[in-house]
Scaffold this motif. Structure first.
Motif, PDB file in Angstrom:
ATOM      1  N   ARG A  98       5.044  -2.033   4.552  1.00  0.00           N
ATOM      2  CA  ARG A  98       3.772  -1.568   3.999  1.00  0.00           C
ATOM      3  C   ARG A  98       3.410  -2.218   2.836  1.00  0.00           C
ATOM      4  O   ARG A  98       4.034  -2.694   1.818  1.00  0.00           O
ATOM      5  CB  ARG A  98       4.017  -0.154   3.559  1.00  0.00           C
ATOM      6  N   ARG A  99       2.031  -2.274   2.566  1.00  0.00           N
ATOM      7  CA  ARG A  99       1.718  -3.004   1.379  1.00  0.00           C
ATOM      8  C   ARG A  99       0.011  -2.117   0.977  1.00  0.00           C
ATOM      9  O   ARG A  99      -0.321  -1.378   1.652  1.00  0.00           O
ATOM     10  CB  ARG A  99       1.242  -4.324   1.502  1.00  0.00           C
ATOM     11  N   THR A 100      -0.300  -2.408  -0.192  1.00  0.00           N
ATOM     12  CA  THR A 100      -1.324  -1.841  -0.810  1.00  0.00           C
ATOM     13  C   THR A 100      -2.324  -2.650  -0.460  1.00  0.00           C
ATOM     14  O   THR A 100      -2.651  -3.659  -0.884  1.00  0.00           O
ATOM     15  CB  THR A 100      -0.876  -1.313  -2.270  1.00  0.00           C
ATOM     16  N   ALA A 152      -6.639  -6.819   4.119  1.00  0.00           N
ATOM     17  CA  ALA A 152      -6.074  -7.759   2.796  1.00  0.00           C
ATOM     18  C   ALA A 152      -5.444  -6.748   1.875  1.00  0.00           C
ATOM     19  O   ALA A 152      -5.879  -5.788   1.659  1.00  0.00           O
ATOM     20  CB  ALA A 152      -7.470  -8.205   2.047  1.00  0.00           C
ATOM     21  N   TYR A 153      -4.234  -7.319   1.385  1.00  0.00           N
ATOM     22  CA  TYR A 153      -3.398  -6.419   0.390  1.00  0.00           C
ATOM     23  C   TYR A 153      -2.936  -7.341  -0.719  1.00  0.00           C
ATOM     24  O   TYR A 153      -2.919  -8.428  -0.871  1.00  0.00           O
ATOM     25  CB  TYR A 153      -2.153  -6.164   1.512  1.00  0.00           C
ATOM     26  N   GLY A 154      -2.702  -6.642  -1.638  1.00  0.00           N
ATOM     27  CA  GLY A 154      -2.549  -7.237  -2.971  1.00  0.00           C
ATOM     28  C   GLY A 154      -1.481  -6.540  -3.837  1.00  0.00           C
ATOM     29  O   GLY A 154      -1.286  -5.218  -3.761  1.00  0.00           O
ATOM     30  N   GLY A 155      -1.054  -7.226  -4.942  1.00  0.00           N
ATOM     31  CA  GLY A 155      -0.130  -6.233  -5.821  1.00  0.00           C
ATOM     32  C   GLY A 155       1.231  -5.982  -5.493  1.00  0.00           C
ATOM     33  O   GLY A 155       1.554  -6.830  -4.504  1.00  0.00           O
ATOM     34  N   LYS A 156       1.786  -4.914  -5.938  1.00  0.00           N
ATOM     35  CA  LYS A 156       3.158  -4.586  -5.614  1.00  0.00           C
ATOM     36  C   LYS A 156       3.028  -3.481  -4.736  1.00  0.00           C
ATOM     37  O   LYS A 156       1.909  -2.650  -4.396  1.00  0.00           O
ATOM     38  CB  LYS A 156       3.936  -4.206  -6.810  1.00  0.00           C
TER      39      LYS A 156
END
Length: 388
Positions: free
Chosen positions: A148-150, A167-171
């Motif tokens: 999983r991602r944010t 589209a996913y980014g950060g932690k």
């Protein structure tokens, strides 16, 4: 197998429920308000037993495998939201809100989701943890699924196809895995009806990991690691493992997926591959595949919706019984990395007592080799599961 009596006791204790299965399917786990908004509790609790033989050196174990609790809020045709957490592994699961475009723009241009969610490469990984046909996902799914991602996601579903982009980014919500990812998935469903499905799909993602400093001001370079348990969830031992791949500049994942459902019979398979580009070193590629077959002896069909399968819903007071088999393989030897090779055969049986109680049994025969060392454990697994 020191805990087999526990599973026998659980089965005997729940057997009387079969006589009143319909009553046990109507749990008061949700409330509906006057405007159609629905608030519901959701949970998935699974207790497992893993018994290893064949001089594996892996210890037998029995423990709670999943302890997932959460809540959903939705208004049909407008939005839905979920918060879900696994207290057994202390891990956030889905945390998102999703909107139906037609309710806001007047025309259906897809669903938009924002939050913490599953990435799309890996059909079996995208299936709900409560709906697995086997106790654990196949070797390549374990090794190559990003997790999983944010981020933000768009899904457009029509009778004959499904398109997905994210589209996913950060932690992530544990503060790990910094970087960005872009992913797409396309599914063609020329046949899509209850008990009659053909599903063919392609998925692709590109992850750009980045290094970070932890709370002790220690620097960690961008890296990747591909590994898999021997299709048993109560051990941390991995018979195949690429080790840390540093410094990782780019991680490309690709997947080819298929599902065929015809009445009580079903086939499913995936071919997955991950390529890691490393600064100053040759690219590294791992690959793997699995194929599975299902036969529901009691005549029901595997449910299919939105590009994924779900638990069988029993049509009889005594529940539904399913026989399954799977072959999976993985190759993590490439370039200067000797991660090993492994293939597994699994035979299983599932008893869906009601829509909320499920019992599973798997036998797994493992054949793994890494750096000249061969391991051939055999695993017997049991699960008792309650979900709503």
């Amino acid at each position: 197998m020191r805990s087999t009596p526990l599973f026998i006791a659980l089965a005997l204790a729940t057997a009387p429920l079969a006589a009143t299965a319909a009553d046990w399917d109507n749990w008061p786990t949700k409330a509906t308000f006057s405007d159609g908004t629905e608030l519901a509790a959701t949970a998935n609790i699974a207790y497992d037993l893993n018994d290893f033989s064949g001089n594996s050196g892996i210890e037998d174990a029995d423990a709670v495998r999943r302890k997932e609790f959460g809540a959903t809020l939705k208004k049909k045709g407008v939005y839905d939201a979920m918060v879900y957490y696994d207290f057994q592994s202390d891990t956030w699961l889905d945390v998102f809100v999703r909107f139906e475009s037609k309710a806001f723009f007047g025309s259906d241009i897809g669903r938009f989701r924002f939050g913490y969610m599953k990435t799309p490469v890996g059909l079996d990984a995208g299936t709900s943890s409560r709906a697995g046909s086997f106790l654990e996902t196949a070797l390549p799914v374990q090794a190559f699924y990003e997790g999983r991602r944010t981020g933000a996601e768009w899904v457009l579903e029509r009778p004959q196809y499904l398109l997905q982009a994210g589209a996913y980014g950060g932690k992530d919500l544990q503060g790990d895995n910094p970087g960005t990812t872009q992913a797409v998935r396309a599914v063609w469903t020329p046949v899509k009806a209850a008990g009659d499905v053909i599903h063919l799909g392609l998925a692709y993602s590109q992850e750009n990991p980045r290094g970070y400093r932890d709370g002790r001001d220690v620097s960690h370079p961008a890296s990747a690691r591909l590994r898999a348990r021997p299709e048993a969830g109560l051990t941390d031992i991995r018979l195949v493992d690429s080790g840390a791949l540093t410094t990782a500049d780019k991680i490309v994942r690709t997947g080819l997926e298929g599902i065929w459902i015809r009445g009580p019979f079903s086939l499913q398979g995936e071919a997955l591959q991950t390529t890691v580009s490393r600064d100053g070193k040759p690219d590294y590629t791992g690959n793997g595949q699995y194929a599975m077959a299902s036969w529901i002896l009691t005549g029901e069909s595997r449910p299919y919706n939105a590009g994924a399968v779900a638990n069988v819903k029993p049509a009889h007071s005594y529940g539904a019984v399913e026989l399954v088999t799977r072959y999976s393989r993985i190759d993590l030897d490439d370039a200067d990395v000797f991660g090993g090779r492994q293939h597994d055969w699994t035979l299983g049986a599932n008893w869906y007592l009601t829509s909320h109680f499920k019992f599973q049994a798997n036998y797994v025969k493992v054949d793994a080799s890494r750096r000249g060392v061969r391991s051939q454990p055999e695993i017997f697994e049991l699960r008792a599961q309650m979900h709503f």
